[in-house]
Scaffold this motif. Structure first.
Motif, PDB file in Angstrom:
ATOM      1  N   LYS A 161       0.839  -1.203   0.000  1.00 52.44           N
ATOM      2  CA  LYS A 161       0.000   0.000   0.000  1.00 52.44           C
ATOM      3  C   LYS A 161       0.872   1.249   0.000  1.00 52.44           C
ATOM      4  O   LYS A 161       0.666   2.184  -0.781  1.00 52.44           O
ATOM      5  N   TYR A 162       1.862   1.274   0.882  1.00 55.17           N
ATOM      6  CA  TYR A 162       2.780   2.414   0.990  1.00 55.17           C
ATOM      7  C   TYR A 162       3.566   2.612  -0.311  1.00 55.17           C
ATOM      8  O   TYR A 162       3.703   3.733  -0.810  1.00 55.17           O
ATOM      9  N   VAL A 164       2.822   1.691  -3.419  1.00 55.53           N
ATOM     10  CA  VAL A 164       1.973   2.186  -4.510  1.00 55.53           C
ATOM     11  C   VAL A 164       1.613   3.651  -4.300  1.00 55.53           C
ATOM     12  O   VAL A 164       1.602   4.450  -5.246  1.00 55.53           O
ATOM     13  N   GLU A 165       1.354   4.041  -3.061  1.00 51.05           N
ATOM     14  CA  GLU A 165       1.049   5.444  -2.768  1.00 51.05           C
ATOM     15  C   GLU A 165       2.232   6.349  -3.087  1.00 51.05           C
ATOM     16  O   GLU A 165       2.065   7.474  -3.577  1.00 51.05           O
ATOM     17  N   LYS A 166       3.442   5.870  -2.852  1.00 55.85           N
ATOM     18  CA  LYS A 166       4.647   6.677  -3.058  1.00 55.85           C
ATOM     19  C   LYS A 166       5.135   6.675  -4.505  1.00 55.85           C
ATOM     20  O   LYS A 166       5.962   7.504  -4.880  1.00 55.85           O
ATOM     21  N   GLY A 168       2.860   5.336  -7.501  1.00 60.59           N
ATOM     22  CA  GLY A 168       1.829   5.387  -8.543  1.00 60.59           C
ATOM     23  C   GLY A 168       2.173   4.491  -9.714  1.00 60.59           C
ATOM     24  O   GLY A 168       1.770   4.739 -10.857  1.00 60.59           O
ATOM     25  N   VAL A 201      -4.475  -2.143  -2.412  1.00 61.76           N
ATOM     26  CA  VAL A 201      -3.780  -1.635  -3.601  1.00 61.76           C
ATOM     27  C   VAL A 201      -4.721  -1.685  -4.798  1.00 61.76           C
ATOM     28  O   VAL A 201      -5.114  -2.765  -5.231  1.00 61.76           O
ATOM     29  N   ASN A 202      -5.048  -0.546  -5.323  1.00 63.41           N
ATOM     30  CA  ASN A 202      -6.025  -0.497  -6.419  1.00 63.41           C
ATOM     31  C   ASN A 202      -5.354  -0.420  -7.792  1.00 63.41           C
ATOM     32  O   ASN A 202      -5.647   0.461  -8.601  1.00 63.41           O
TER      33      ASN A 202
END
Length: 284
Positions: A161-162, A164-166, A168, A201-202
């Motif tokens: 999650k972290y 993918v957020e950092k 993209g 995670v999308n």
């Protein structure tokens, strides 16, 4: 048609809840087999080249064969770098016309993996190339790893999650119990871990080391969000086994076309089988 980014194919796969097959190519016959199988099944397809394939065939040959294959195909084709491990190698593939790249910083500390992935993304996004990254370590089947160590190597959902957020990033390869190469026994996939990752995670999830994983397990992984499935070993087995069979029957044969032709047909059959398992048949 021209080569397309993998992200385009996976976006449609997400909408249709199927997975796109990513098949490793090492020579002309396997390139032809991948395209012939995808055409026969009316499926989108990803041809991918590893560092070993690029070293063996040469990047100019790989990209030229893929470009010709895509131009002649009636189905969408992507050319993807499998397990690029350095910024320089990824840039070389982008310059030569790859439509998608994987930057594998999974052996690096998390923040270094993020930094490397973002460096690649900055260039790739500017030229319309999609990017896959990896979190967790997908080992080889010969690795001597204890249960506790194997658990430590798997992808942590919160880290995913972290990450993918950092970054993209367009897609993420995760470690849930698969391995590269031939399995000694039946692989056991951690579906609970996959489900947790996908809930956080999308983006499309990628499953490496899928040769030898039972069809039912692959289908379950796809139901849980896997949208790209990598196959290499199964193709090699079918190809080389057929070569051995032909040469055993005709030991004096010296025409490579009479050996490699049947091997290509064997590769086509296994790739068609995989496409149907992934549910991408008829989706071109």
């Amino acid at each position: 048609m021209s080569l397309v980014p993998v992200s385009d194919l996976l976006r449609k796969a997400e909408e249709g809840k199927y997975a796109v097959g990513a098949f490793n190519c090492n020579n002309m016959e396997i390139v032809q087999a991948i395209i012939a199988a995808a055409e026969a099944e009316k499926a989108p397809v990803i041809m991918q080249a590893s560092q070993g394939a690029i070293k063996y065939a040469g990047i100019d040959y790989i990209t030229a064969m893929a470009r010709v294959a895509a131009e002649k195909a009636s189905i969408p084709v992507a050319l993807h770098l499998d397990h690029g491990t350095s910024f320089e190698q990824v840039m070389q593939c982008i310059r030569h016309g790859f439509s998608s790249v994987m930057i594998d910083g999974s052996k690096l500390p998390l923040e270094e993996n993020i930094d490397l992935t973002n460096r690649v993304l900055a260039v790739a996004r500017a030229v319309g190339v999609s990017v896959e990254a990896e979190l967790g370590k997908i080992g080889g089947t010969e690795d001597d790893i204890s249960v506790t160590d194997r658990e430590a190597l798997m992808t942590d959902p919160e880290e995913a999650k972290y990450f993918v957020e950092k970054t993209g990033v367009d897609s993420l390869a995760v470690a849930i119990g698969t391995a590269h190469g031939r399995y000694k026994g039946e692989p056991k996939l951690d579906f609970e871990r996959l489900q947790k990752i996908r809930s956080l995670v999308n983006i499309p999830i990628v499953l490496h080391g899928s040769s030898g994983v039972p069809d039912d397990a692959i289908k379950t992984a796809i139901e849980l969000g896997v949208r790209k499935v990598n196959i290499d070993t199964n193709i090699r087995e079918a190809f080389v086994d057929k070569c051995r069979e032909v040469l055993a029957k005709y030991p004096d044969e010296i025409d490579p076309r009479k050996v490699l032709g049947p091997a290509k047909e064997a590769a086509i059959e296994i790739i068609r089988e995989k496409i149907r398992v992934f549910g991408s048949n008829g989706k071109a």
